[in-house]
Design a protein around this motif. Structure first.
Motif, PDB file in Angstrom:
ATOM      1  N   SER A  38       0.847  -1.192   0.000  1.00 57.78           N
ATOM      2  CA  SER A  38       0.000   0.000   0.000  1.00 57.78           C
ATOM      3  C   SER A  38       0.883   1.243   0.000  1.00 57.78           C
ATOM      4  N   GLY A  40       2.638   4.247   1.558  1.00 54.53           N
ATOM      5  CA  GLY A  40       2.974   4.622   2.935  1.00 54.53           C
ATOM      6  C   GLY A  40       3.236   3.478   3.895  1.00 54.53           C
ATOM      7  N   THR A 142       0.208  -0.507  11.015  1.00 53.28           N
ATOM      8  CA  THR A 142      -0.823   0.530  11.107  1.00 53.28           C
ATOM      9  C   THR A 142      -2.014   0.254  10.194  1.00 53.28           C
ATOM     10  N   GLU A 143      -1.836  -0.644   9.236  1.00 56.13           N
ATOM     11  CA  GLU A 143      -2.921  -0.956   8.297  1.00 56.13           C
ATOM     12  C   GLU A 143      -3.909  -1.967   8.864  1.00 56.13           C
ATOM     13  N   LYS A 147      -5.721  -7.137   6.366  1.00 58.57           N
ATOM     14  CA  LYS A 147      -5.417  -6.841   4.965  1.00 58.57           C
ATOM     15  C   LYS A 147      -5.152  -8.077   4.091  1.00 58.57           C
ATOM     16  N   LYS A 165       6.945  -1.283  10.648  1.00 60.91           N
ATOM     17  CA  LYS A 165       6.463  -0.349  11.686  1.00 60.91           C
ATOM     18  C   LYS A 165       6.097  -1.088  12.974  1.00 60.91           C
ATOM     19  N   LEU A 168       5.337   0.738  16.310  1.00 62.87           N
ATOM     20  CA  LEU A 168       4.049   1.402  16.583  1.00 62.87           C
ATOM     21  C   LEU A 168       3.027   0.459  17.227  1.00 62.87           C
ATOM     22  N   TYR A 171       0.733   1.238  20.223  1.00 58.99           N
ATOM     23  CA  TYR A 171      -0.253   2.324  20.094  1.00 58.99           C
ATOM     24  C   TYR A 171      -1.399   1.949  19.169  1.00 58.99           C
ATOM     25  N   LEU A 172      -1.430   0.676  18.725  1.00 53.90           N
ATOM     26  CA  LEU A 172      -2.405   0.251  17.716  1.00 53.90           C
ATOM     27  C   LEU A 172      -3.280  -0.888  18.243  1.00 53.90           C
ATOM     28  N   ASP A 173      -4.397  -1.115  17.530  1.00 56.53           N
ATOM     29  CA  ASP A 173      -5.249  -2.270  17.838  1.00 56.53           C
ATOM     30  C   ASP A 173      -4.880  -3.474  16.965  1.00 56.53           C
ATOM     31  N   ARG A 198      12.411   2.515  12.183  1.00 52.30           N
ATOM     32  CA  ARG A 198      12.779   3.514  13.202  1.00 52.30           C
ATOM     33  C   ARG A 198      13.829   2.959  14.150  1.00 52.30           C
TER      34      ARG A 198
ATOM     35  N   SER B  38      -5.900   4.792   0.741  1.00 56.53           N
ATOM     36  CA  SER B  38      -5.047   3.599   0.729  1.00 56.53           C
ATOM     37  C   SER B  38      -5.686   2.522   1.605  1.00 56.53           C
ATOM     38  N   PRO B  39      -5.293   1.268   1.419  1.00 61.67           N
ATOM     39  CA  PRO B  39      -5.733   0.244   2.374  1.00 61.67           C
ATOM     40  C   PRO B  39      -5.233   0.588   3.782  1.00 61.67           C
ATOM     41  N   GLY B  40      -6.100   0.454   4.756  1.00 58.26           N
ATOM     42  CA  GLY B  40      -5.662   0.620   6.144  1.00 58.26           C
ATOM     43  C   GLY B  40      -5.520   2.051   6.630  1.00 58.26           C
ATOM     44  N   THR B 142       0.267   7.966   9.339  1.00 61.44           N
ATOM     45  CA  THR B 142       1.303   6.929   9.255  1.00 61.44           C
ATOM     46  C   THR B 142       1.841   6.757   7.837  1.00 61.44           C
ATOM     47  N   GLU B 143       1.120   7.268   6.857  1.00 60.61           N
ATOM     48  CA  GLU B 143       1.547   7.116   5.459  1.00 60.61           C
ATOM     49  C   GLU B 143       2.594   8.159   5.056  1.00 60.61           C
ATOM     50  N   GLY B 144       2.840   9.124   5.932  1.00 54.93           N
ATOM     51  CA  GLY B 144       3.838  10.146   5.628  1.00 54.93           C
ATOM     52  C   GLY B 144       3.206  11.349   4.956  1.00 54.93           C
ATOM     53  N   LYS B 147       2.360  11.904   0.365  1.00 57.58           N
ATOM     54  CA  LYS B 147       1.421  11.161  -0.490  1.00 57.58           C
ATOM     55  C   LYS B 147       0.626  12.031  -1.476  1.00 57.58           C
ATOM     56  N   LYS B 165      -5.781   9.247  12.167  1.00 58.23           N
ATOM     57  CA  LYS B 165      -4.759   8.680  13.079  1.00 58.23           C
ATOM     58  C   LYS B 165      -3.867   9.788  13.652  1.00 58.23           C
ATOM     59  N   LEU B 168      -1.354   9.195  16.536  1.00 55.45           N
ATOM     60  CA  LEU B 168      -0.048   8.545  16.344  1.00 55.45           C
ATOM     61  C   LEU B 168       1.069   9.542  16.011  1.00 55.45           C
ATOM     62  N   ARG B 198      -9.320   6.782  17.464  1.00 53.55           N
ATOM     63  CA  ARG B 198      -9.023   6.246  18.793  1.00 53.55           C
ATOM     64  C   ARG B 198      -9.496   7.195  19.891  1.00 53.55           C
TER      65      ARG B 198
END
Lengths: 226, 226
Positions: A38, A40, A142-143, A147, A165, A168, A171-173, A198, B38-40, B142-144, B147, B165, B168, B198
């Protein structure tokens, strides 16, 4: 003439050009990966980390595919590797012909690893063979973990899954075990890496695996060896 | 007959079917958004938050578009709204015809807002009019921040940008001001919202804006009013 017939012809033509690319890669002894994800997900960051880690260890070249801009090629060029940019001008995926054109601008002599970074798109690039040894799909935590089920073709056609990532996750589900389970349900033969660009975690394992592939000389798909 | 001619014909046919969808929406007085990303990026999470916030305030229906599975329709159905799932079986975008078929299964009587959640793809859905009042593009932090420059068509064809998001941001290298600047450089008329599904931040502003659009009765594109 129906649209479906046209599409089939486009894919047949692409497969023929991909075969020629693959022959060239075999002749040059260049191991080639087609990096897909995807937008990003971190393909370019992963590539930067890979180039940094493998500097002096492998001779690497890069083909960058983007809908617009050469931002990614600029990022990659900082690592002092040969890089060719393909701008698709709205096109949603790379095709073997575009890669063949880029190869005219890229000297593969001595190049052990060629990374083709595809357009960010989890659907369309899955259908197009570029002549690569394998597709490597990057999925960001993060996606979310669903997916692979929602975009199965890409995970089915890839040989490697990089879950990126990782830093992260707190901080995510996203349930990373569910993500792996879903991916392996679609394609049980996936090789899986977990990385964070990172923190750098997982990069040495991924790069060691790449070096292994290169030393094995695995540069032609088994199906084309007949 | 060339591939380009075929593509043009596909788009022309799609535009004609989109025009018919738009007429139906106008007749039913239904405000329709085409949710793309994008996906996610969090389209479905945003939709869940929107349905929760607007419960009892607006009568909403949903069309879910996915390459595979009805996972998203299941999530949305929990909010007790009418929902129709389109599975594209590998197709990378929704088309007006698919939406017209879904409308056969969806009673729009009294529905004030219809949300069409497109396939996760930042490239292909930008070319396909579904008959919506506007496209709403969701971009995740998160994708920066690059984009919009790399996938300009989607940002050019959208009327609203939702930066999702937001929670984040402290853990990312994303510069949200650069993201907005890049998006507005591509399309200066974008309405921008910043949300976190969130924490819930930004959801009231986004929902208030949606209510405003519905009360304005803005359900037909100006360009089709001639």
């Amino acid at each position: 003439m129906s649209v479906i017939t046209i599409e089939r012809k486009v894919l047949e033509k692409n497969d023929e050009l991909a075969r020629r690319n693959r022959e060239l890669f075999a002749k040059q002894r260049t191991f080639v990966i087609n990096l897909v994800s995807s937008p990003g997900s971190g393909k370019t960051s992963l590539l930067e980390k890979t180039l940094g880690y493998l500097k002096g260890k492998l001779k690497i070249a890069v083909i960058e595919g983007d809908v617009q801009t050469d931002l990614d090629a600029q990022r990659v060029a900082r690592f002092d590797v040969p890089v060719a940019q393909i701008v698709t001008n709205g096109g949603c995926h790379l095709e073997a012909k575009l890669v063949a054109d880029a190869l005219d601008r890229l000297d593969l002599a001595g190049v052990e690893l060629l990374v083709i970074e595809n357009v960010g798109n989890l659907v369309c690039p899955s259908n197009y063979d570029l002549g690569e040894a394998m597709k490597v799909v990057v999925a960001s935590t993060t996606e979310g973990d669903d997916k692979p089920l929602k975009y199965p073709a890409m995970f089915r056609n890839a040989s490697v899954l990089i879950i990126n990532k990782l830093d992260l996750l707190p901080y995510l589900d996203c349930d990373i075990n569910a993500l792996k389970r879903n991916a392996l349900q679609i394609n049980p033969s996936l090789t899986v890496f977990e990385t964070s660009c990172r923190s750098g975690s997982g990069i040495p394992e991924w790069c060691a695996w790449l070096q292994q592939q290169v030393s094995k000389g695995y540069n032609v798909k088994p199906s084309t060896l007949t």
